[in-house]
Design an enzyme around this catalytic site. Structure first.
Site, PDB file in Angstrom:
ATOM      1  N   LYS A  22      10.460  -8.574   4.982  1.00 13.43           N
ATOM      2  CA  LYS A  22       9.242  -8.863   4.214  1.00 13.43           C
ATOM      3  C   LYS A  22       8.981  -7.767   3.194  1.00 13.43           C
ATOM      4  CE  LYS A  22       4.999  -7.827   5.965  1.00 13.43           C
ATOM      5  NZ  LYS A  22       4.160  -7.005   5.065  1.00 13.43           N
ATOM      6  N   ASN A  23       8.989  -6.525   3.660  1.00 15.25           N
ATOM      7  CA  ASN A  23       8.570  -5.433   2.779  1.00 15.25           C
ATOM      8  C   ASN A  23       9.623  -5.039   1.747  1.00 15.25           C
ATOM      9  OD1 ASN A  23       6.096  -5.466   3.935  1.00 15.25           O
ATOM     10  ND2 ASN A  23       6.411  -3.661   5.229  1.00 15.25           N
ATOM     11  N   CYS A 117      -9.353  -2.744   3.993  1.00  6.46           N
ATOM     12  CA  CYS A 117      -8.260  -3.359   4.741  1.00  6.46           C
ATOM     13  C   CYS A 117      -8.513  -3.113   6.222  1.00  6.46           C
ATOM     14  CB  CYS A 117      -6.953  -2.711   4.300  1.00  6.46           C
ATOM     15  SG  CYS A 117      -5.523  -3.151   5.265  1.00  6.46           S
ATOM     16  N   ARG A 122      -6.579   2.584   2.461  1.00  5.36           N
ATOM     17  CA  ARG A 122      -5.433   2.208   1.637  1.00  5.36           C
ATOM     18  C   ARG A 122      -5.735   2.183   0.135  1.00  5.36           C
ATOM     19  NH1 ARG A 122      -2.175  -2.590   4.444  1.00  5.36           N
ATOM     20  NH2 ARG A 122      -0.465  -1.619   3.356  1.00  5.36           N
ATOM     21  N   ASP A 306       4.662   0.723  11.495  1.00  5.25           N
ATOM     22  CA  ASP A 306       4.735  -0.719  11.749  1.00  5.25           C
ATOM     23  C   ASP A 306       5.326  -1.061  13.121  1.00  5.25           C
ATOM     24  OD1 ASP A 306       3.620  -1.154   9.301  1.00  5.25           O
ATOM     25  OD2 ASP A 306       5.484  -1.666   8.284  1.00  5.25           O
ATOM     26  N   ARG A 398       2.168 -13.915   8.467  1.00  8.17           N
ATOM     27  CA  ARG A 398       2.410 -13.132   7.249  1.00  8.17           C
ATOM     28  C   ARG A 398       3.744 -12.404   7.334  1.00  8.17           C
ATOM     29  NH1 ARG A 398      -2.301  -9.349   5.468  1.00  8.17           N
ATOM     30  NH2 ARG A 398      -0.732  -9.125   3.871  1.00  8.17           N
TER      31      ARG A 398
HETATM   32  N1  EPU Z   1      -2.124   6.239  -0.003  1.00 10.09           N
HETATM   33  C1  EPU Z   1      -3.006   6.900  -0.810  1.00 10.09           C
HETATM   34  N2  EPU Z   1      -3.024   6.586  -2.143  1.00 10.09           N
HETATM   35  C2  EPU Z   1      -2.187   5.677  -2.697  1.00 10.09           C
HETATM   36  C3  EPU Z   1      -1.273   5.010  -1.867  1.00 10.09           C
HETATM   37  C4  EPU Z   1      -1.255   5.312  -0.505  1.00 10.09           C
HETATM   38  O1  EPU Z   1      -3.779   7.728  -0.352  1.00 10.09           O
HETATM   39  O2  EPU Z   1      -2.268   5.457  -3.910  1.00 10.09           O
HETATM   40  C5  EPU Z   1      -2.078   6.536   1.450  1.00 10.09           C
HETATM   41  C6  EPU Z   1      -2.470   5.325   2.308  1.00 10.09           C
HETATM   42  O3  EPU Z   1      -3.848   5.160   2.433  1.00 10.09           O
HETATM   43  C7  EPU Z   1      -1.790   5.666   3.621  1.00 10.09           C
HETATM   44  C8  EPU Z   1      -0.538   6.414   3.167  1.00 10.09           C
HETATM   45  O4  EPU Z   1      -0.766   6.804   1.827  1.00 10.09           O
HETATM   46  O5  EPU Z   1      -2.586   6.513   4.375  1.00 10.09           O
HETATM   47  C9  EPU Z   1       0.744   5.625   3.220  1.00 10.09           C
HETATM   48  O6  EPU Z   1       0.556   4.310   2.732  1.00 10.09           O
HETATM   49  P1  EPU Z   1       1.637   3.552   1.869  1.00 10.09           P
HETATM   50  O7  EPU Z   1       1.195   3.516   0.458  1.00 10.09           O
HETATM   51  O8  EPU Z   1       3.003   4.072   2.168  1.00 10.09           O
HETATM   52  O9  EPU Z   1       1.524   2.078   2.460  1.00 10.09           O
HETATM   53  P2  EPU Z   1       1.763   0.754   1.639  1.00 10.09           P
HETATM   54  O10 EPU Z   1       2.779   1.005   0.608  1.00 10.09           O
HETATM   55  O11 EPU Z   1       0.460   0.190   1.234  1.00 10.09           O
HETATM   56  C10 EPU Z   1       3.751  -0.157   3.070  1.00 10.09           C
HETATM   57  C11 EPU Z   1       4.032  -1.392   3.859  1.00 10.09           C
HETATM   58  C12 EPU Z   1       3.192  -1.368   5.124  1.00 10.09           C
HETATM   59  C13 EPU Z   1       3.583  -0.123   5.922  1.00 10.09           C
HETATM   60  C14 EPU Z   1       3.362   1.128   5.057  1.00 10.09           C
HETATM   61  C15 EPU Z   1       3.789   2.407   5.728  1.00 10.09           C
HETATM   62  C16 EPU Z   1       4.628  -2.994   2.145  1.00 10.09           C
HETATM   63  C17 EPU Z   1       4.290  -4.217   1.387  1.00 10.09           C
HETATM   64  N3  EPU Z   1       3.721  -2.559   3.034  1.00 10.09           N
HETATM   65  O12 EPU Z   1       2.364  -0.193   2.759  1.00 10.09           O
HETATM   66  O13 EPU Z   1       3.524  -2.528   5.871  1.00 10.09           O
HETATM   67  O14 EPU Z   1       2.791  -0.026   7.078  1.00 10.09           O
HETATM   68  O15 EPU Z   1       4.104   0.993   3.832  1.00 10.09           O
HETATM   69  O16 EPU Z   1       5.130   2.363   6.067  1.00 10.09           O
HETATM   70  O17 EPU Z   1       5.705  -2.442   1.975  1.00 10.09           O
HETATM   71  C18 EPU Z   1       3.154  -4.248   7.419  1.00 10.09           C
HETATM   72  O18 EPU Z   1       4.253  -4.728   7.090  1.00 10.09           O
HETATM   73  O19 EPU Z   1       2.507  -4.661   8.422  1.00 10.09           O
HETATM   74  C19 EPU Z   1       2.590  -3.170   6.631  1.00 10.09           C
HETATM   75  C20 EPU Z   1       1.299  -2.834   6.694  1.00 10.09           C
END
Ligand code: EPU
Length: 419
Positions: A22-23, A117, A122, A306, A398
């Site tokens: 998915k990701n 969320c 996030r 995850d 999802r």
């Molecule tokens: N963060 C910030 N600012 C930003 C972006 C992120 O502070 O601009 C923080 C977030 O709040 C969090 C940390 O950085 O505390 C890491 O978050 P990240 O941005 O890596 O998460 P994401 O990219 O939104 C993806 C996956 C998630 C998975 C996380 C962590 C996708 C579509 N989603 O989310 O997947 O948990 O990385 O590995 O790739 C899931 O599949 O159930 C899922 C939630």
């Protein structure tokens, strides 16, 4: 709305085929916006988030066709509008992934801010700051990120926090920027590498994906490609825990064992016999009760957030006390409260859950709150005495393709029924 009905107590046996990730699929479909020719993506999982992404591209005027083998063709030649509307973004935060490609290729994007969320705040500040550093003019208007730019300019970006989709958005934007972009403190997740490989197959120049320093030399344009998405490591990990928690013997095929090292170490610590080949992994619990394990989530290659909920479920019936520490998201423990309803003994202290394994769980109605939380409730239901009904399973749809069919194939007593 459907619910899942599980009768627990059957040790799972057999093999299950893992779907595409998915990701990895979500950023790759967004990345298809960068190409001037059609892009064909294969090994795409049947998931609600994929459908939402197709709808999002369709709303922009992009032509998306799905063939009989579930390959998706994306042709952005027909794009009319560079907008990701609130009603789609609020159902899927990963919609933010169109921001980088739209600004880089079309010089404009209006993407709704995702808002809150279930698992944490996030924010997307790192995505926005990176694009601004590359020359985009960005403001927040009416709940939307409004980005305008000429050709983006390569620069050195040092990310504040390791962010997966942030790294992906900026890497995509950099492919069409003028000159060199260096992304420091980049996420190293396999999905980032898969996206980089996909972009390279379209003619992008990217080095270092999979390390914390990604270097992109911008090109004038990107061509079409055909690309197969990598297997889903979290789906694979979830079925392996299903094998372990039920004291069964499960093999996942079409998987990438090298992406699951941290998870396999923990399964072995729990007492499972773990074996692996190039594309398969097997967990044999040999009818034994699992031992409790401690896990602490952190960016790849450490233990994935995850998979945290699934190991919490394993600990609920394990021998001993296991702690689960969540360091990525601040509110990812909702499943713990639901698992207590099944008789789990869990104490929460901030971002730490201390779980004392009990001899048995007992089935009860429970509520899914997010994707991985619902997976943990399914796992707990598979070992609980009697019947567990899981409501709000749209969360599970999802991210897990045909979960009840795959589990039934392993012998689980599970069915989807109208609530
Ligand atoms: N963060 C910030 N600012 C930003 C972006 C992120 O502070 O601009 C923080 C977030 O709040 C969090 C940390 O950085 O505390 C890491 O978050 P990240 O941005 O890596 O998460 P994401 O990219 O939104 C993806 C996956 C998630 C998975 C996380 C962590 C996708 C579509 N989603 O989310 O997947 O948990 O990385 O590995 O790739 C899931 O599949 O159930 C899922 C939630």
């Amino acid at each position: 709305m459907d619910k899942l009905q599980i009768k627990g107590g059957v040790p799972l046996e057999g093999e299950v085929r893992i779907s595409g990730s998915k990701n990895a699929t979500l950023p790759i479909l967004a990345g298809a916006l960068l190409a001037e020719e059609p892009v064909v993506v294969g090994n795409v999982p049947h998931l609600r988030d994929v459908t939402t992404t197709i709808e999002l591209l369709g709303r922009m005027g992009v032509t998306v066709t799905v063939d009989e083998r579930s390959r998706i063709e994306v042709d952005s030649a027909t794009l009319r509008e560079c907008k990701a509307p609130y009603e789609l973004v609020k159902t899927m935060r990963a919609s933010i992934l169109v921001l980088g490609p739209l600004v880089a290729r079309f010089g404009k994007a209006d993407v709704s801010l995702p808002g809150g969320c279930a698992i944490g705040a996030r924010p997307v500040n790192i995505h926005v700051a990176g694009l601004q550093a590359m020359g985009a003019d960005i403001s927040i208007e009416g709940g939307y990120i409004r980005a305008r730019a000429g050709r983006l300019k390569g620069t050195r970006l040092v990310l504040d926090t390791v962010t997966v989709t942030g790294t992906e958005n900026l890497m995509m934007a950099a492919t069409l920027a003028e000159g060199e972009t260096v992304i420091e403190n980049a996420a190293r997740e396999p999905e980032v590498v898969d996206l980089a490989n996909f972009l390279v197959s379209m003619g992008a120049k990217i080095e270092g994906a999979g390390t914390d320093k990604i270097v992109v030399q911008g090109v004038e344009k990107l061509r079409g490609t055909r690309y197969d998405v990598l297997p889903d490591r979290i789906e694979a990990g979830t079925y392996l825990v299903a094998g372990a928690i039920t004291r069964g013997h499960v093999r996942v095929k079409n998987a990438r064992p090298d992406h699951l090292d941290a998870v396999l170490v923990k399964l072995a610590e729990a007492g499972a016999l773990v074996s692996r080949g190039d594309t398969w992994i097997e967990v044999d619990m040999r009818g034994k009760r699992p031992r409790a394990v401690d896990v602490r989530t952190a960016p790849y290659p450490a233990f994935p957030t995850d998979m945290q909920a699934q190991f919490a479920a394993l600990n609920t019936i394990a021998e001993g006390v296991g702690t689960v520490i969540e360091t990525i998201f601040e509110n990812r423990f909702m499943h713990m409260l639901e698992m207590r309803r099944l008789g789990a003994e869990i104490r929460l202290e901030g971002n730490t859950a201390i779980i004392r394994g009990v001899e048995r769980l007992t089935g009860a109605p429970v509520m899914a709150t997010d994707l991985r939380a619902s997976a943990s409730l399914v796992l707990a239901g598979l070992v609980a005495d009697g019947r567990t009904d899981i409501e709000r399973i749209y969360h599970i749809d999802r991210g897990y393709e045909a979960i009840e069919e795959k589990l039934a194939q392993l012998g689980a007593q599970i069915k989807r029924v109208p609530a």
